[in-house]
Motif scaffolding. Sequence first.
Motif, short mmCIF file in Angstrom:
data_model
loop_
_atom_site.label_atom_id
_atom_site.label_comp_id
_atom_site.label_asym_id
_atom_site.label_seq_id
_atom_site.Cartn_x
_atom_site.Cartn_y
_atom_site.Cartn_z
N GLY A 6 0.81 -1.21 0.00
CA GLY A 6 0.00 0.00 0.00
C GLY A 6 0.85 1.26 0.00
O GLY A 6 2.07 1.22 0.16
N LYS A 21 -4.30 2.77 -6.18
CA LYS A 21 -5.10 1.62 -5.74
C LYS A 21 -5.94 1.98 -4.52
O LYS A 21 -5.61 2.90 -3.76
CB LYS A 21 -4.20 0.43 -5.44
CG LYS A 21 -3.37 0.59 -4.19
CD LYS A 21 -2.30 -0.48 -4.05
CE LYS A 21 -2.87 -1.83 -3.70
NZ LYS A 21 -1.80 -2.81 -3.37
N ALA A 22 -7.03 1.25 -4.31
CA ALA A 22 -7.90 1.48 -3.16
C ALA A 22 -7.17 1.08 -1.88
O ALA A 22 -6.65 -0.04 -1.78
CB ALA A 22 -9.18 0.67 -3.30
N PRO A 23 -7.11 1.97 -0.89
CA PRO A 23 -6.42 1.64 0.36
C PRO A 23 -7.09 0.48 1.09
O PRO A 23 -8.31 0.44 1.21
CB PRO A 23 -6.54 2.93 1.19
CG PRO A 23 -6.79 4.01 0.18
CD PRO A 23 -7.59 3.36 -0.90
N THR A 24 -6.28 -0.46 1.58
CA THR A 24 -6.79 -1.60 2.32
C THR A 24 -5.79 -2.04 3.36
O THR A 24 -4.57 -1.97 3.13
CB THR A 24 -7.11 -2.79 1.38
OG1 THR A 24 -7.46 -3.93 2.18
CG2 THR A 24 -5.92 -3.15 0.50
N GLN A 27 -11.62 -6.42 1.76
CA GLN A 27 -11.67 -5.29 2.70
C GLN A 27 -11.02 -4.06 2.08
O GLN A 27 -9.96 -4.13 1.48
CB GLN A 27 -10.93 -5.66 4.00
CG GLN A 27 -11.00 -4.60 5.08
CD GLN A 27 -9.83 -3.62 5.05
OE1 GLN A 27 -8.82 -3.87 4.43
NE2 GLN A 27 -10.00 -2.50 5.70
N THR A 28 -11.69 -2.90 2.20
CA THR A 28 -11.08 -1.61 1.88
C THR A 28 -11.34 -0.66 3.03
O THR A 28 -12.37 -0.76 3.71
CB THR A 28 -11.63 -1.00 0.58
OG1 THR A 28 -13.00 -0.62 0.76
CG2 THR A 28 -11.50 -1.96 -0.60
N ASP A 29 -10.42 0.27 3.24
CA ASP A 29 -10.54 1.21 4.36
C ASP A 29 -11.84 2.01 4.28
O ASP A 29 -12.58 2.13 5.26
CB ASP A 29 -9.36 2.19 4.35
CG ASP A 29 -8.02 1.50 4.55
OD1 ASP A 29 -8.00 0.26 4.71
OD2 ASP A 29 -7.00 2.20 4.52
N GLU A 30 -12.09 2.60 3.11
CA GLU A 30 -13.22 3.52 2.98
C GLU A 30 -14.56 2.80 3.11
O GLU A 30 -15.51 3.33 3.70
CB GLU A 30 -13.12 4.28 1.66
CG GLU A 30 -11.93 5.23 1.63
CD GLU A 30 -11.74 5.93 0.30
OE1 GLU A 30 -11.46 7.14 0.30
OE2 GLU A 30 -11.88 5.26 -0.74
N ASP A 31 -14.66 1.58 2.59
CA ASP A 31 -15.91 0.82 2.74
C ASP A 31 -16.14 0.45 4.20
O ASP A 31 -17.27 0.52 4.70
CB ASP A 31 -15.86 -0.45 1.89
CG ASP A 31 -16.07 -0.17 0.40
OD1 ASP A 31 -16.50 0.95 0.07
OD2 ASP A 31 -15.80 -1.08 -0.41
N GLU A 32 -15.09 0.05 4.88
CA GLU A 32 -15.24 -0.37 6.27
C GLU A 32 -15.64 0.80 7.16
O GLU A 32 -16.48 0.68 8.05
CB GLU A 32 -13.95 -1.01 6.78
CG GLU A 32 -14.10 -1.59 8.18
CD GLU A 32 -12.86 -2.34 8.63
OE1 GLU A 32 -12.81 -2.65 9.85
OE2 GLU A 32 -11.96 -2.60 7.82
#
Length: 272
Positions: free
Chosen positions: A52, A215-218, A225-230
């Motif tokens: 990341g 890339k999407a942060p995870t 899992q992704t930070d923003e979704d969680e």
Amino acid sequence: MREKDMQQHIIEALGVKPTIDVAAEVDKRVQFLKEHVLASKTTGLLIAISGGIDSAVTAGLCKRATDELTKETGQDYRTIGVFQPYGEQEDIEHSYAVAEEFQLQHTMETNIEEAVNEVALEVEDSLKSIGVHRHVSVKGKGNIKARTRMVMQYAIAFEQNVLVVGTDHASEALTGFFTKYGDGAVDITPLSTLNKRQVKMLAEVLGVPQQIITKAPTAGLWVGQTDEDELGISYDDNSDYLEGKEVPASVREKLEQLYQNTQHKRSIIPGI
């Protein structure tokens, strides 16, 4: 406390500036790392490279710091890059791309799958002894992964006499989005007063590969899992808040609630 007062209190507590001089911030953080290596009488720095952006930026800062120390002192200082997949890591090539970009000469891979699974099984067996029959939860196993990575990092750091460097920044501190005694257990945190947007700015200057920046942060603790979704909050809104800007009321309320609920993660251990 009034809304604006609360926002300003958090900004001051986390030390975030509304704007930054990126080159100056890079230099300041490299100097910070150098000073701590010298003060600790260690031989360098260890950074766990997840693939990341946060660990990529930190790796770049660490490598500059140890290269400069080697040049300035004539002694051998090193940055050790550690890759810590759980079984097969989907984006492991990004970890190796970071090591290649920053020309890390000292790298190793420590797969944590077997250790994590053994701990999870032992926890389940221990729970049975008090009449609780259940599997370790997804989030619980995620915490075991983070803490197992920490144990491995410190074991390596002890043997090599280096400092363990953290990747947490102010946007994660604001929401408590790190594992207590996992990725939150480190010796030094060179990104601590930057928000996520500012971390990206440093990434561009340091030369972090674009596929990692975009890339999407995870946290990579479970599949998908992704930070923003969680969290249910974008890093843009998070960064705006930490820069003192107006954000939607629902976002502000959620950020401030998360900050209050996770205060124990940012505080020293209480004692009488």
